[in-house]
Design a protein around this motif. Structure first.
Motif, PDB file in Angstrom:
ATOM      1  N   VAL A 162       0.852  -1.191   0.000  1.00  0.00           N
ATOM      2  CA  VAL A 162       0.000   0.000   0.000  1.00  0.00           C
ATOM      3  C   VAL A 162       0.884   1.236   0.000  1.00  0.00           C
ATOM      4  O   VAL A 162       1.975   1.247   0.583  1.00  0.00           O
ATOM      5  N   ASP A 163       0.423   2.266  -0.669  1.00  0.00           N
ATOM      6  CA  ASP A 163       1.105   3.558  -0.701  1.00  0.00           C
ATOM      7  C   ASP A 163       0.654   4.339   0.530  1.00  0.00           C
ATOM      8  O   ASP A 163      -0.429   4.931   0.550  1.00  0.00           O
ATOM      9  N   THR A 164       1.476   4.335   1.558  1.00  0.00           N
ATOM     10  CA  THR A 164       1.069   4.943   2.824  1.00  0.00           C
ATOM     11  C   THR A 164       1.180   6.467   2.822  1.00  0.00           C
ATOM     12  O   THR A 164       0.756   7.114   3.792  1.00  0.00           O
ATOM     13  N   GLU A 165       1.750   7.041   1.765  1.00  0.00           N
ATOM     14  CA  GLU A 165       1.738   8.495   1.628  1.00  0.00           C
ATOM     15  C   GLU A 165       0.414   8.957   1.023  1.00  0.00           C
ATOM     16  O   GLU A 165      -0.174   9.944   1.458  1.00  0.00           O
ATOM     17  N   ARG A 166      -0.046   8.222   0.038  1.00  0.00           N
ATOM     18  CA  ARG A 166      -1.330   8.574  -0.581  1.00  0.00           C
ATOM     19  C   ARG A 166      -2.493   8.198   0.324  1.00  0.00           C
ATOM     20  O   ARG A 166      -3.445   8.978   0.487  1.00  0.00           O
ATOM     21  N   PHE A 167      -2.435   7.004   0.901  1.00  0.00           N
ATOM     22  CA  PHE A 167      -3.518   6.539   1.761  1.00  0.00           C
ATOM     23  C   PHE A 167      -3.107   6.748   3.211  1.00  0.00           C
ATOM     24  O   PHE A 167      -2.251   6.049   3.738  1.00  0.00           O
ATOM     25  N   ARG A 230     -31.238   2.523  -0.159  1.00  0.00           N
ATOM     26  CA  ARG A 230     -30.824   3.545   0.802  1.00  0.00           C
ATOM     27  C   ARG A 230     -29.303   3.631   0.934  1.00  0.00           C
ATOM     28  O   ARG A 230     -28.783   4.541   1.574  1.00  0.00           O
ATOM     29  N   ALA A 231     -28.594   2.698   0.350  1.00  0.00           N
ATOM     30  CA  ALA A 231     -27.134   2.777   0.356  1.00  0.00           C
ATOM     31  C   ALA A 231     -26.685   3.892  -0.583  1.00  0.00           C
ATOM     32  O   ALA A 231     -27.376   4.230  -1.547  1.00  0.00           O
ATOM     33  N   ARG A 232     -25.512   4.447  -0.318  1.00  0.00           N
ATOM     34  CA  ARG A 232     -24.989   5.528  -1.154  1.00  0.00           C
ATOM     35  C   ARG A 232     -23.925   4.960  -2.093  1.00  0.00           C
ATOM     36  O   ARG A 232     -22.861   4.517  -1.649  1.00  0.00           O
ATOM     37  N   PHE A 233     -24.221   4.945  -3.397  1.00  0.00           N
ATOM     38  CA  PHE A 233     -23.302   4.464  -4.426  1.00  0.00           C
ATOM     39  C   PHE A 233     -22.583   5.676  -5.026  1.00  0.00           C
ATOM     40  O   PHE A 233     -23.219   6.546  -5.624  1.00  0.00           O
ATOM     41  N   LEU A 234     -21.270   5.712  -4.903  1.00  0.00           N
ATOM     42  CA  LEU A 234     -20.505   6.889  -5.306  1.00  0.00           C
ATOM     43  C   LEU A 234     -19.789   6.724  -6.639  1.00  0.00           C
ATOM     44  O   LEU A 234     -19.190   7.684  -7.127  1.00  0.00           O
ATOM     45  N   GLY A 235     -19.800   5.527  -7.222  1.00  0.00           N
ATOM     46  CA  GLY A 235     -19.053   5.310  -8.450  1.00  0.00           C
ATOM     47  C   GLY A 235     -17.571   5.129  -8.157  1.00  0.00           C
ATOM     48  O   GLY A 235     -17.153   4.976  -7.010  1.00  0.00           O
ATOM     49  N   THR A 236     -16.764   5.175  -9.196  1.00  0.00           N
ATOM     50  CA  THR A 236     -15.323   4.953  -9.056  1.00  0.00           C
ATOM     51  C   THR A 236     -14.632   6.183  -8.496  1.00  0.00           C
ATOM     52  O   THR A 236     -14.913   7.311  -8.899  1.00  0.00           O
ATOM     53  N   ARG A 237     -13.738   5.959  -7.554  1.00  0.00           N
ATOM     54  CA  ARG A 237     -12.884   7.016  -7.009  1.00  0.00           C
ATOM     55  C   ARG A 237     -11.460   6.489  -6.950  1.00  0.00           C
ATOM     56  O   ARG A 237     -11.239   5.311  -6.686  1.00  0.00           O
ATOM     57  N   THR A 238     -10.494   7.355  -7.164  1.00  0.00           N
ATOM     58  CA  THR A 238      -9.085   6.968  -7.109  1.00  0.00           C
ATOM     59  C   THR A 238      -8.293   8.046  -6.388  1.00  0.00           C
ATOM     60  O   THR A 238      -8.798   9.146  -6.131  1.00  0.00           O
ATOM     61  N   GLY A 239      -7.043   7.708  -6.069  1.00  0.00           N
ATOM     62  CA  GLY A 239      -6.113   8.687  -5.534  1.00  0.00           C
ATOM     63  C   GLY A 239      -6.587   9.369  -4.266  1.00  0.00           C
ATOM     64  O   GLY A 239      -7.162   8.755  -3.359  1.00  0.00           O
ATOM     65  N   ALA A 240      -6.376  10.689  -4.196  1.00  0.00           N
ATOM     66  CA  ALA A 240      -6.690  11.453  -2.992  1.00  0.00           C
ATOM     67  C   ALA A 240      -8.175  11.424  -2.673  1.00  0.00           C
ATOM     68  O   ALA A 240      -8.567  11.417  -1.498  1.00  0.00           O
ATOM     69  N   ALA A 241      -9.021  11.402  -3.709  1.00  0.00           N
ATOM     70  CA  ALA A 241     -10.469  11.361  -3.479  1.00  0.00           C
ATOM     71  C   ALA A 241     -10.873  10.070  -2.794  1.00  0.00           C
ATOM     72  O   ALA A 241     -11.715  10.060  -1.880  1.00  0.00           O
ATOM     73  N   ALA A 244      -9.652  10.083   0.895  1.00  0.00           N
ATOM     74  CA  ALA A 244     -10.493  10.911   1.752  1.00  0.00           C
ATOM     75  C   ALA A 244     -11.762  10.175   2.172  1.00  0.00           C
ATOM     76  O   ALA A 244     -12.242  10.332   3.303  1.00  0.00           O
ATOM     77  N   ILE A 245     -12.299   9.354   1.280  1.00  0.00           N
ATOM     78  CA  ILE A 245     -13.494   8.578   1.622  1.00  0.00           C
ATOM     79  C   ILE A 245     -13.157   7.516   2.652  1.00  0.00           C
ATOM     80  O   ILE A 245     -13.872   7.343   3.651  1.00  0.00           O
ATOM     81  N   TYR A 246     -12.059   6.784   2.434  1.00  0.00           N
ATOM     82  CA  TYR A 246     -11.624   5.816   3.448  1.00  0.00           C
ATOM     83  C   TYR A 246     -11.521   6.482   4.818  1.00  0.00           C
ATOM     84  O   TYR A 246     -12.035   5.987   5.827  1.00  0.00           O
ATOM     85  N   ALA A 247     -10.809   7.605   4.862  1.00  0.00           N
ATOM     86  CA  ALA A 247     -10.503   8.251   6.135  1.00  0.00           C
ATOM     87  C   ALA A 247     -11.749   8.776   6.837  1.00  0.00           C
ATOM     88  O   ALA A 247     -11.758   8.907   8.068  1.00  0.00           O
ATOM     89  N   ALA A 248     -12.799   9.070   6.073  1.00  0.00           N
ATOM     90  CA  ALA A 248     -14.011   9.643   6.655  1.00  0.00           C
ATOM     91  C   ALA A 248     -14.998   8.597   7.147  1.00  0.00           C
ATOM     92  O   ALA A 248     -15.958   8.944   7.836  1.00  0.00           O
ATOM     93  N   CYS A 249     -14.784   7.335   6.797  1.00  0.00           N
ATOM     94  CA  CYS A 249     -15.730   6.290   7.184  1.00  0.00           C
ATOM     95  C   CYS A 249     -15.312   5.638   8.499  1.00  0.00           C
ATOM     96  O   CYS A 249     -14.274   5.957   9.078  1.00  0.00           O
ATOM     97  N   ALA A 270      -4.446   1.737   6.046  1.00  0.00           N
ATOM     98  CA  ALA A 270      -3.518   2.863   5.967  1.00  0.00           C
ATOM     99  C   ALA A 270      -4.205   4.183   6.285  1.00  0.00           C
ATOM    100  O   ALA A 270      -3.565   5.128   6.767  1.00  0.00           O
ATOM    101  N   CYS A 271      -5.505   4.252   6.031  1.00  0.00           N
ATOM    102  CA  CYS A 271      -6.281   5.456   6.343  1.00  0.00           C
ATOM    103  C   CYS A 271      -6.876   5.399   7.749  1.00  0.00           C
ATOM    104  O   CYS A 271      -7.674   6.266   8.126  1.00  0.00           O
ATOM    105  N   GLY A 272      -6.494   4.377   8.519  1.00  0.00           N
ATOM    106  CA  GLY A 272      -6.976   4.251   9.878  1.00  0.00           C
ATOM    107  C   GLY A 272      -8.323   3.589  10.012  1.00  0.00           C
ATOM    108  O   GLY A 272      -8.985   3.715  11.046  1.00  0.00           O
ATOM    109  N   LEU A 273      -8.730   2.856   9.002  1.00  0.00           N
ATOM    110  CA  LEU A 273     -10.067   2.276   8.981  1.00  0.00           C
ATOM    111  C   LEU A 273     -10.009   0.791   9.333  1.00  0.00           C
ATOM    112  O   LEU A 273      -9.366   0.004   8.631  1.00  0.00           O
ATOM    113  N   PRO A 274     -10.667   0.373  10.421  1.00  0.00           N
ATOM    114  CA  PRO A 274     -10.688  -1.050  10.756  1.00  0.00           C
ATOM    115  C   PRO A 274     -11.536  -1.850   9.780  1.00  0.00           C
ATOM    116  O   PRO A 274     -12.403  -1.301   9.089  1.00  0.00           O
TER     117      PRO A 274
END
Length: 348
Positions: A162-167, A230-241, A244-249, A270-274
């Motif tokens: 994993v890229d621990t600088e990006r994630f 009722r689930a939220r489908f966000l589509g494809t995300r990469t990189g910093a975007a 940010a989603i990992y880190a916010a969940c 890497a984003c602190g998500l269990p």
């Protein structure tokens, strides 16, 4: 040294195979290699039925031979078992060139989930395909044991990273992405391809508080959205975007029963998500024996228990799983498979 990597999976595809290979290409100079890619983009191709983002190439012998004459690789790694991989394998065998392969995906199970093709037939093809290689790289001990039981030989370990600088975790005070800001918490996240073999329905059917968030796209998206409106489908995300989603969940839920590794597990950590997952190969190898996730046949119980895990410990575990470790194994395997020689021979 010049390494040719033959792969049916490459950009613009977004998957674990592509992520792994692009990291190896990036780190190749550190290990004394120059790399070149032989991919579906080099040949006429058609979209795979039911999976248009994957291209099936027509890798004609003459064009493959011409590419070899131009590139003159000293080492060859065949990453996939599709048309491009098969064409590279055929060229190597016809010219007496050594090569390595890697086993990324449980295609027999994936194919059987879509068509009435017995897994034994697919494994027979894969055993023959990889059997001609000097070494076949596998990501985990569990997968190595399974393939050895099926008659595969010359297996070599190649972990993922994993890229621990990006994630990385969000800085204190950072607001969540706007698309998550007003959702009821806790936020349970899935990231990956939306396809039947990923078992995402098992996640979407869970009775969980808060909101289920799904990142990714694929042929099963329509059906899955119908299962969980009722689930939220966000589509494809990469990189910093995506980071940010990992880190916010709050919890990463990984329902797959068939993944050979799961790079997204490391990205989440890497984003602190269990992590919450089933106790199966892949998750067992990545998070088994740690305190960064919960493995349980009751996925709901795993997800709820994971809410109480330490995000700092998740980050700490990921810091030990960088791509530098993966690259040392990958390039070391290639040199070892060629008898330890830094240069084997000029390609025909």
């Amino acid at each position: 040294m010049k390494l040719l990597i033959a792969s049916d999976a490459w950009h613009p595809q977004v998957n674990g195979v592509v992520r792994s290979l692009e990291q190896m290409v990036r780190r190749a100079p550190e290990h004394g290699f120059e790399t070149t890619l032989l991919s579906a983009a080099d040949f006429p191709s058609l979209p795979m039925p039911g999976y248009p983002e994957i291209r099936l190439a027509y890798a004609a012998r003459a064009r493959v031979a011409e590419r070899w004459r131009v590139e003159q690789p000293t080492h060859v790694h065949i990453a996939t078992e599709g048309p491009v991989g098969y064409a590279a394998r055929r060229h190597c065998l016809s010219h007496g060139l050594p090569f390595t392969t890697s086993y990324h995906t449980r295609f027999p199970e994936y194919l059987a989930a879509r068509l009435p093709v017995p897994e034994a037939w697919s494994y027979a093809y894969l055993r023959r395909f990889h059997g001609a290689a000097r070494g076949t790289m596998v990501s985990t001990a569990s997968l190595q044991g399974e393939l050895e039981a099926r008659g595969f030989t010359h297996l070599m370990r190649w972990t993922r990273g994993v890229d621990t600088e990006r994630f990385r975790p969000a800085a204190p005070g950072t607001p969540p992405p706007a698309e998550l800001a007003d959702l009821p918490r806790p936020l349970f996240l899935y990231v990956g391809r939306l396809a039947v073999e990923k078992n995402i329905a098992a996640f979407l059917k869970l009775d969980l508080p808060g909101t289920k968030v799904v990142v990714g796209d694929g042929p099963d998206r329509g059906r899955l959205q119908g299962l969980a409106p009722r689930a939220r489908f966000l589509g494809t995300r990469t990189g910093a975007a995506l980071a940010a989603i990992y880190a916010a969940c709050d919890v990463f839920v990984f329902p797959s029963l068939t993944d050979t590794f799961g790079i997204v597990l490391l990205e989440a950590m890497a984003c602190g998500l269990p992590v919450a997952a089933f106790p199966v190969p892949g998750p067992n190898d990545v998070i088994g024996g740690t305190r960064v996730g919960v493995l349980d046949h009751d996925l709901r119980a795993a997800a709820l228990t994971a809410l109480d895990l330490s995000r700092a410990e998740c980050r700490g575990e990921a810091l030990r799983r960088g791509w530098d470790v993966s690259a040392r194994q990958f390039f070391g395997n290639i040199i070892e498979a060629h008898g330890g020689e830094r240069r084997v021979r000029d390609a025909a």
